[in-house]
Structures are given as C-alpha cells and as structure tokens.
Design a protein around this motif. Sequence first.
Motif, PDB file in Angstrom:
ATOM      1  N   LYS A 447       0.845  -1.198   0.000  1.00 25.56           N
ATOM      2  CA  LYS A 447       0.000   0.000   0.000  1.00 25.56           C
ATOM      3  C   LYS A 447       0.884   1.253   0.000  1.00 25.56           C
ATOM      4  CE  LYS A 447      -3.654  -2.409   2.578  1.00 25.56           C
ATOM      5  NZ  LYS A 447      -4.490  -2.423   3.804  1.00 25.56           N
ATOM      6  N   ALA A 448       1.545   1.472  -1.122  1.00 23.96           N
ATOM      7  CA  ALA A 448       2.539   2.546  -1.211  1.00 23.96           C
ATOM      8  C   ALA A 448       1.926   3.923  -0.989  1.00 23.96           C
ATOM      9  CB  ALA A 448       3.240   2.491  -2.564  1.00 23.96           C
ATOM     10  N   ALA A 449       0.778   4.193  -1.580  1.00 28.40           N
ATOM     11  CA  ALA A 449       0.152   5.514  -1.440  1.00 28.40           C
ATOM     12  C   ALA A 449      -0.208   5.792   0.016  1.00 28.40           C
ATOM     13  CB  ALA A 449      -1.087   5.602  -2.321  1.00 28.40           C
ATOM     14  N   GLU A 450      -0.784   4.783   0.677  1.00 26.52           N
ATOM     15  CA  GLU A 450      -1.139   4.949   2.080  1.00 26.52           C
ATOM     16  C   GLU A 450       0.111   5.078   2.951  1.00 26.52           C
ATOM     17  OE1 GLU A 450      -3.799   5.321   5.319  1.00 26.52           O
ATOM     18  OE2 GLU A 450      -4.018   5.537   3.159  1.00 26.52           O
ATOM     19  N   ALA A 451       1.162   4.330   2.590  1.00 30.19           N
ATOM     20  CA  ALA A 451       2.414   4.379   3.351  1.00 30.19           C
ATOM     21  C   ALA A 451       3.018   5.777   3.325  1.00 30.19           C
ATOM     22  CB  ALA A 451       3.401   3.365   2.783  1.00 30.19           C
ATOM     23  N   ASN A 452       2.950   6.432   2.190  1.00 29.21           N
ATOM     24  CA  ASN A 452       3.563   7.755   2.028  1.00 29.21           C
ATOM     25  C   ASN A 452       2.702   8.898   2.553  1.00 29.21           C
ATOM     26  OD1 ASN A 452       6.241   7.700   0.357  1.00 29.21           O
ATOM     27  ND2 ASN A 452       4.934   6.125  -0.556  1.00 29.21           N
ATOM     28  N   LYS A 453       1.475   8.604   2.935  1.00 29.54           N
ATOM     29  CA  LYS A 453       0.518   9.657   3.281  1.00 29.54           C
ATOM     30  C   LYS A 453       0.998  10.535   4.433  1.00 29.54           C
ATOM     31  CE  LYS A 453      -4.372  10.411   4.354  1.00 29.54           C
ATOM     32  NZ  LYS A 453      -5.699   9.766   4.575  1.00 29.54           N
ATOM     33  N   TYR A 454       1.621   9.928   5.452  1.00 29.22           N
ATOM     34  CA  TYR A 454       2.034  10.689   6.633  1.00 29.22           C
ATOM     35  C   TYR A 454       3.546  10.618   6.869  1.00 29.22           C
ATOM     36  CZ  TYR A 454      -2.978  10.664   7.732  1.00 29.22           C
ATOM     37  OH  TYR A 454      -4.334  10.829   7.699  1.00 29.22           O
ATOM     38  N   LEU A 455       4.308  10.280   5.868  1.00 30.11           N
ATOM     39  CA  LEU A 455       5.758  10.158   6.016  1.00 30.11           C
ATOM     40  C   LEU A 455       6.376  11.520   6.334  1.00 30.11           C
ATOM     41  CD1 LEU A 455       8.036   8.031   5.783  1.00 30.11           C
ATOM     42  CD2 LEU A 455       8.313   8.755   3.404  1.00 30.11           C
ATOM     43  N   LEU A 456       7.327  11.532   7.270  1.00 30.35           N
ATOM     44  CA  LEU A 456       7.893  12.790   7.751  1.00 30.35           C
ATOM     45  C   LEU A 456       9.351  13.009   7.352  1.00 30.35           C
ATOM     46  CD1 LEU A 456       6.354  12.864  11.351  1.00 30.35           C
ATOM     47  CD2 LEU A 456       5.465  13.898   9.252  1.00 30.35           C
ATOM     48  N   ARG A 457       9.929  12.069   6.604  1.00 28.89           N
ATOM     49  CA  ARG A 457      11.316  12.251   6.160  1.00 28.89           C
ATOM     50  C   ARG A 457      11.441  11.842   4.696  1.00 28.89           C
ATOM     51  NH1 ARG A 457      14.392   7.539   5.806  1.00 28.89           N
ATOM     52  NH2 ARG A 457      13.288   5.663   6.525  1.00 28.89           N
ATOM     53  N   ASP A 458      12.377  12.464   4.037  1.00 34.64           N
ATOM     54  CA  ASP A 458      12.721  12.120   2.657  1.00 34.64           C
ATOM     55  C   ASP A 458      13.625  10.886   2.720  1.00 34.64           C
ATOM     56  OD1 ASP A 458      13.655  11.917   0.086  1.00 34.64           O
ATOM     57  OD2 ASP A 458      14.440  13.964  -0.033  1.00 34.64           O
ATOM     58  N   VAL A 459      13.145   9.751   2.237  1.00 35.99           N
ATOM     59  CA  VAL A 459      13.907   8.501   2.357  1.00 35.99           C
ATOM     60  C   VAL A 459      15.214   8.549   1.563  1.00 35.99           C
ATOM     61  CG1 VAL A 459      11.855   7.104   2.840  1.00 35.99           C
ATOM     62  CG2 VAL A 459      12.588   7.455   0.465  1.00 35.99           C
ATOM     63  N   ASN A 460      15.330   9.507   0.653  1.00 35.65           N
ATOM     64  CA  ASN A 460      16.561   9.635  -0.143  1.00 35.65           C
ATOM     65  C   ASN A 460      17.474  10.771   0.325  1.00 35.65           C
ATOM     66  OD1 ASN A 460      15.891   7.536  -2.073  1.00 35.65           O
ATOM     67  ND2 ASN A 460      14.288   8.932  -2.813  1.00 35.65           N
ATOM     68  N   ASP A 461      17.144  11.349   1.465  1.00 27.80           N
ATOM     69  CA  ASP A 461      17.915  12.475   1.991  1.00 27.80           C
ATOM     70  C   ASP A 461      19.260  11.989   2.538  1.00 27.80           C
ATOM     71  OD1 ASP A 461      18.789  14.839   3.044  1.00 27.80           O
ATOM     72  OD2 ASP A 461      17.090  15.127   4.410  1.00 27.80           O
ATOM     73  N   LYS A 462      20.344  12.579   2.079  1.00 25.95           N
ATOM     74  CA  LYS A 462      21.689  12.217   2.527  1.00 25.95           C
ATOM     75  C   LYS A 462      22.308  13.322   3.397  1.00 25.95           C
ATOM     76  CE  LYS A 462      21.482   8.465   0.047  1.00 25.95           C
ATOM     77  NZ  LYS A 462      21.232   7.159   0.722  1.00 25.95           N
ATOM     78  N   SER A 463      21.498  14.248   3.863  1.00 23.10           N
ATOM     79  CA  SER A 463      22.012  15.350   4.679  1.00 23.10           C
ATOM     80  C   SER A 463      22.626  14.822   5.968  1.00 23.10           C
ATOM     81  CB  SER A 463      20.884  16.328   5.019  1.00 23.10           C
ATOM     82  OG  SER A 463      20.296  16.846   3.842  1.00 23.10           O
ATOM     83  N   VAL A 464      23.648  15.522   6.419  1.00 22.48           N
ATOM     84  CA  VAL A 464      24.341  15.135   7.650  1.00 22.48           C
ATOM     85  C   VAL A 464      24.230  16.291   8.643  1.00 22.48           C
ATOM     86  CG1 VAL A 464      26.541  14.495   8.685  1.00 22.48           C
ATOM     87  CG2 VAL A 464      25.945  13.644   6.398  1.00 22.48           C
ATOM     88  N   TYR A 465      23.758  15.988   9.832  1.00 21.34           N
ATOM     89  CA  TYR A 465      23.633  17.011  10.868  1.00 21.34           C
ATOM     90  C   TYR A 465      23.654  16.339  12.232  1.00 21.34           C
ATOM     91  CZ  TYR A 465      18.700  15.518  10.956  1.00 21.34           C
ATOM     92  OH  TYR A 465      17.536  14.777  11.047  1.00 21.34           O
ATOM     93  N   ARG A 466      23.778  17.128  13.263  1.00 18.17           N
ATOM     94  CA  ARG A 466      23.741  16.643  14.631  1.00 18.17           C
ATOM     95  C   ARG A 466      23.110  17.735  15.487  1.00 18.17           C
ATOM     96  NH1 ARG A 466      24.469  11.482  16.504  1.00 18.17           N
ATOM     97  NH2 ARG A 466      26.356  11.231  15.234  1.00 18.17           N
ATOM     98  N   SER A 467      21.994  17.427  16.128  1.00 18.51           N
ATOM     99  CA  SER A 467      21.299  18.436  16.925  1.00 18.51           C
ATOM    100  C   SER A 467      22.060  18.726  18.215  1.00 18.51           C
ATOM    101  CB  SER A 467      19.879  17.949  17.264  1.00 18.51           C
ATOM    102  OG  SER A 467      19.923  16.953  18.280  1.00 18.51           O
TER     103      SER A 467
END
Length: 840
Positions: A447-467
Amino acid sequence: MKKTPLYILLLLLFAVNTSAQNKTPFNVADLKLTWQSAEENHLNSGDTHVILTLSNKGKKPIPASGWSIYFNTGGAKSAGIDSNIIVKQVNGDVFKLSPGKSFALRAGGVLKSDLRTGNIKNATDFPKGFYLVFDKQPGKGFPIKTEFDNTANIDEREKQLAEKVYNQNQLIKSVPENELPPVLPTPVKYTRELGTFNLTSAVKISTAAVFAKEARYLASELSKVLGKAPAVATGDKSAGIMIEQDKAIAPEAYELKVTSSQITIMASTATGAFYGIQSLKLLLPPTAWASVQQDLKISNVIITDAPRFGHRAFMMDIARNFQQKQEVIKLIDLLSLYKFNVLHLHLNDDEGWRIQIPGLPELTEIGSQRGHTINAKNRLHPSYGSGPDAANKAGSGFYTRADYIEILKYANDRHIKVIPEFETPGHARAAIKSMDVRYDRLMKAGKAAEANKYLLRDVNDKSVYRSVQGWDDNVINVALPSVYTFLTKVTDEIIAMHKEAGVPLETIHFGGDEVPAGVWEKSPAVANVLKQDTSVKNVDEMWHYYFSKINTMLKARKLYLSGWEEVGLRKVTIDGKKQMIVDTRMADQNIHVDVWNNLSGNEELAYKLANAGYKVVLTNVTNLYLDLAYNESISERGQYWGGYVDMNKPYAFIPYNYYKNQKENEEGKPIPAGYFDNKLQLTDAGRANILGIQAPLWSETLISADKFEYLLLPKLFAVAERAWAVDPDWATEKDVALSESMYNTAWSTFANKVARELPRLNNYAGGFNYRVPTPGAIIKDGNIEANMQLPGFVLRYTTNGSIPTNTSKIFSGKIPAAGNTIKLRAFGANGRSSSVLKLN
C-alpha cells in the motif's frame, strides 16, 4: 489432538534451543561499575577526567568481547590513555561502552580505564541508565550496579557556595505577619482592618446567577477544610459569603471585602469572581488543609485587584520525561490558586510523543515508549536514564484522548487555557520514527500511497547534521506534502478534542526550536521545491516556506500560530557568516512567539521581535527557566547552561526593561557596568506587543513527580508575583543605589511571605514536594555562622559527621568551627528538610 512422539521431540528440541539462547556468558549481577570524576578541566580542555572501574565479583572471567554497556550522558569519549574500553555514541544521549583490545577482567578482579566526559558540575551531569546487552541477545538489556564518586574539589566548592548563600541571605529580615501582603501574588491594593470573620460549614454562599459555577466551586473547596460544603443559593442578602456582579469592574479584576459579619466578592466576569475566590482561599490559615476544621478565623481586609499581564503561563514538558495525568491535575490546582491562566503542554520531542491521535496509533505504540532497541522499530531509545525496560514510568507513557479531554475540562473550570505544543520541524524524532514504522508496515502490505501519506522524512535524503541534543535523525523534512497532511491530521484531531470537551481552542504551538546546521542540504525533495518554487531562494528559506504553510493551515481553522522565537527569524549570510535576523514577512500576523534566548549577544531579541510586530511572551532563560538548578551545589539537580535560577531570579525580572536587574550572565560572571547602555529598547508599539511572561520546566532531569515539584517550588511563587502584581517601584526608580535599596526591602518582604505560604502546600491538592532552601554559612573569627533564605525553618546540626535529623541540636547564633566535622540542615514544622551542608 493425540500427541505423536515426533511432536514431543520437536517440543524438546525447541526448549533446548531456547534455553541455550537465554543462557548468558556471565552473570550480570557479578559486574559493578564505578564512575569517578578525577579531575575537572582536564588538560585545560573543559572536560572532566573520569576513572571508570569495572569490578568482577563472579567466579569466572568477564569475556573480552560479545557484550556492550549502554548508558545516557551528554557526552563521553575514550581518553586515549589506554585501550581497555571503547566509547561510542549510538545516537542522541545514548552511548555504549565496549571491551577494547587490552580488556581483561579476571574472576574477582578490577579493571580501571580512563575516559573523558563533559564538565561535571552537579548531579545532573552524571551518566545514567547503565545496562548491559549481549551480542547474542541483542533485544534484551540487563541493568548493572553503578556507583558514582565526584570528590574532585567538591568540599571547597561547597564551602564557597555556602558563604555566597550566607551573604545573599543577609538581605532577608524578619517581617511581622501584619506587615505582609494578605495574599500571594501581591494585590494591587489592600487594607487590613480590625476583627475577623468566623467561617463554618453553616455559612451560606449567595451568588449572582452568572457566577453559579464559581460559587459551587467555592463550596466544594471549603468542604475540604470544613468537612461539609456550605449551601449555595441566589439572592440571599443575609448569606455569610456574597458573590455579586459589577459590570464596571475590568474582566479579570475583582474586589474582595471581609468584615466580621460578611464576605463579599465583586467581579464583572466569571474569571474575576474565580480569582476573588482564590484570594479568599489564600486568606485561610496555611494549615487549614491539614485536617477538617470546625471553624476558621479570617482577618478582615479589603482587596482591590487585577492582573498586570493577560498571559501568565507555565510550560510543562511531558515529552522528555512523562508525568502522569494526576500530576497535571494537581498542577492545575496549584496554578489556578496563584492566578496563572495558561498551561502550555509540550506534547512531543525527540524522546517521546505523549498524546493519542486517532488514526495514527504508531505515535503512541512506538513514539511514547522508550527502552532498549536496536533500530527504533519497536520503541524509542532509552534517553535520560530511562533504562532498557519500556515499562519505565518516566520514559514511557501518554495521555489517551479521554485523558486530554479530562485535562481540558478541569483546566477550563479553573480558568486556565491549555496551549498544546507539537514541536516541529526539529525535536521531532518520536514522530518521525513512529511514521517510519507505519511506512514500513504499509509498504510491506503493498500500500505505497497509504504508506507515504504521513511520512515525515525524505527517504533519499543524505544530509548530515547533529542536533544540540546529539540526534542525527530528528528533523522533519518540510518539503514533503505528507508532512502537511500529517500536521493537518494532528490539528484537526486536537480541534475535535477541544470541541468535545466544550473548551475553546485559540492556538496550537508548532515549536520551531533548535534546527541544526546541515539539515535538508542533500534532500532531493528540498531540491525539487527549490527548482519548482522560485520564491524559495535557498535551503535556509525552507524555514519561511514551512511556517507560512502552517500559518495558512491554522488561519483556515480560525486559529493563530504560536511558536518559539525562531518562527519570527530568518537565516542570512552577513560578511560570510550565517546569522539569524528578524523576519519581517511574518510580523503583524498575530503570531505569538515565546522568546527564551537572552544569552550573551542575544539580549535584545525579545524586544526586537516585539518592536517588529510579533506578539511576544517573555520566556527569558536566565530568569524564568525553572529547570535550571537552584545554585552551583553538586547535590542540586537541574540544568545550568543558562545560569542558575533560584526564587530571586524570577522575582528580580523586569519585563519592560530586563536589562536593568541583570547582574550576571549565564556563566554566573558579573556583567560589567554600562554593558546594556546601548541595547535596543522597547518602542511604544513593542511594549503593547508584550503579552506577558512564561516559565518553562523542561523535564530532562524530572524522573518523578517529586523531582518535578522540587524544581517547580518555591520558584513558581516568584513567577506568579511578576506576572500578576503591578510594576514595583524599584523597577522604575532611576537612581541605582536607591533602586537597589528598595529592591532589597521588597525582596525581604516577599521571602517572608513565601515562608508563611509554603506550609499550605504541605497538604493543598494532596501536598507538594517543595524545596527547603539549603542553609548559608560562613566561618568567621573561628566560629560558624549560619542563616536561611526563608524564615520559619529550624537549623539543626551535628559535629560527628552524621546526617542531622529533626532531633539533632538546634543551631543558635554560632558554634566553634575547629576540630569538628559539622553538618547543617534546615527543618520545617512537618519534618521536611533541606539538603545537608557540610563544613570542615
């Protein structure tokens, strides 16, 4: 079913296999860990040199591999002196110790290893929650015995602090009861008169119909001290207590008159009548709640009163560590007694999501639970020492929908507005990980459409940070449409809860605090927004992109946006360096910002935002952050990155000119004369944009209700005073010496009032674990002299090194300092005591 021999054989094989898996390489109970702070500021690094000792009490050696010890700390690393132990950060405040190449711990043996950690100033800095995990049982954690030894320079530091406290306490003089304000916070005007009113359960309450609910509340409250609720009626002029309406009185104002024959409360609104009732309760003897009374004498008085600010707020963080619903109910009783009118609930953070949202069960199934985990697929990591067990009451927990509605109703009945906060886009790890679990579940179901409905991160994001808190995966990706679907869903569910409760909702707080550098820089989703929306010039402008969308969403629901100060700021590059400046694009849109940062270099920030058109709630860290430790003592729990906050810091706060009474910076160093001379001042328009003040109590160290209340009280009294009472004369006096003299007199009076008020909290609303101040002491001419911040406590001492009890000798005047190990402690009438002060 008949069991065949093959079936039985399979059961036996399974049992043997399970037993083999559960067998551990050694008994964890045989291992003991000691953490000793050996040297502060090691090699001028600012770090503390730590000696880590592992003791093996067992009869066989500890293996040199196959296990790790997890724990929580603000930072730790191998010192490079030996290779016995390796320290690595897992994520956030979660670290682990593993055997190094030189590790060897024989039966009955001891192994010492050198580590470095951040500076250890008080009990908060000690690492917490040590537990061991075997490589072959990666899903289970075993708590281990731990001891701490922080003896480095402690005795000398404590003596210096004792002298500092002693000198501060010298300002406090005993003030007679009849010279103190009759209630706290101090009323606008009051007159004490001769005589008393005799209150019994036979006294009737007569009320204007519009105040019937408040009259029933008063009857219920009086029943707790009188054993029976007084009768409530309307139009009975002979009643002992009259609650009447006068529409000429300001909305939150009231008039209270006590004569020997009658008590009268006048107000124009239910809120004003309620505050008059609270003042009447405060006129009752503080010990009245200890047991049922046959009658109570109330001194005759006339009070005319109104609040200074319309926003008198307390922020309760139940995300980092959780507090049960009943503690929130107790808190509401306390806040309403001292006339606060806003409860800001911090409902989510990296370490927890604390409210049920229908349709998104993962938020509480995953996001509200903390315990040992390999990948955060079943729960969050155990932060702040919550340990491997998800049943830990501080680390895990949430409010059901019904709980939240109950809290709303209870607060509304006591004229307190609840502001729910959902911290975004940073500090959002609990939500991100919860929606990741939902995503994985639905993707596996096709159920890809439903899975992505509330996703909060870009699964392809390669950003590096540290809070700031050490997390590398705690920021929502604001380029995703699914983020706004998620936040709209949360908003609509909160609206529905308020509607069901019958409680108005005016705003939702969407955070905005502490998003680290590096976020979104390598996100394809963000790159796509920058390509498609030419108004978004760079990654830093995603901030405005995000809060503009949130603001629009809230406006469509007739709500206004609240947030931390960063909502009104933008990041720009000046002289090659990135800086935060006021974002005028969001000004004059009724956006409310809680401004906490008045640290060195940012002292003007609150006034800048108010002058620009933002509605500002002063939340200054150096004066109003109640989670900061009372003082520098090693025994005091609490943070200190913004300085130390005792009751005097919020009391000394001057909202419209907080530069004037700022004596030291966040490091406790004196501020040089003239430092604030050229700082930005409030304009008339800016002054009108100051809504009030707020005191937050962040919960990193609050692992129980007692610890929550210890940091809350008595500091909260000073916040109540500054939010409600009129601008004091010492705040506006231009002559520096005269202003200081006036302040010292007022501070002494206030301390005396608090001392007489504290006994009420022994029993009110079930009783509160307020802090009894540690005595101050000085060695002078060979003698020890001691004093207290608050009058009314008894000082007791011992000379043999034992801990003073409530039967120890009473300290009176002075005692010889030589030749003894003297320990001092303060005791209240109910036996409640302070921390122990050691001298010599």
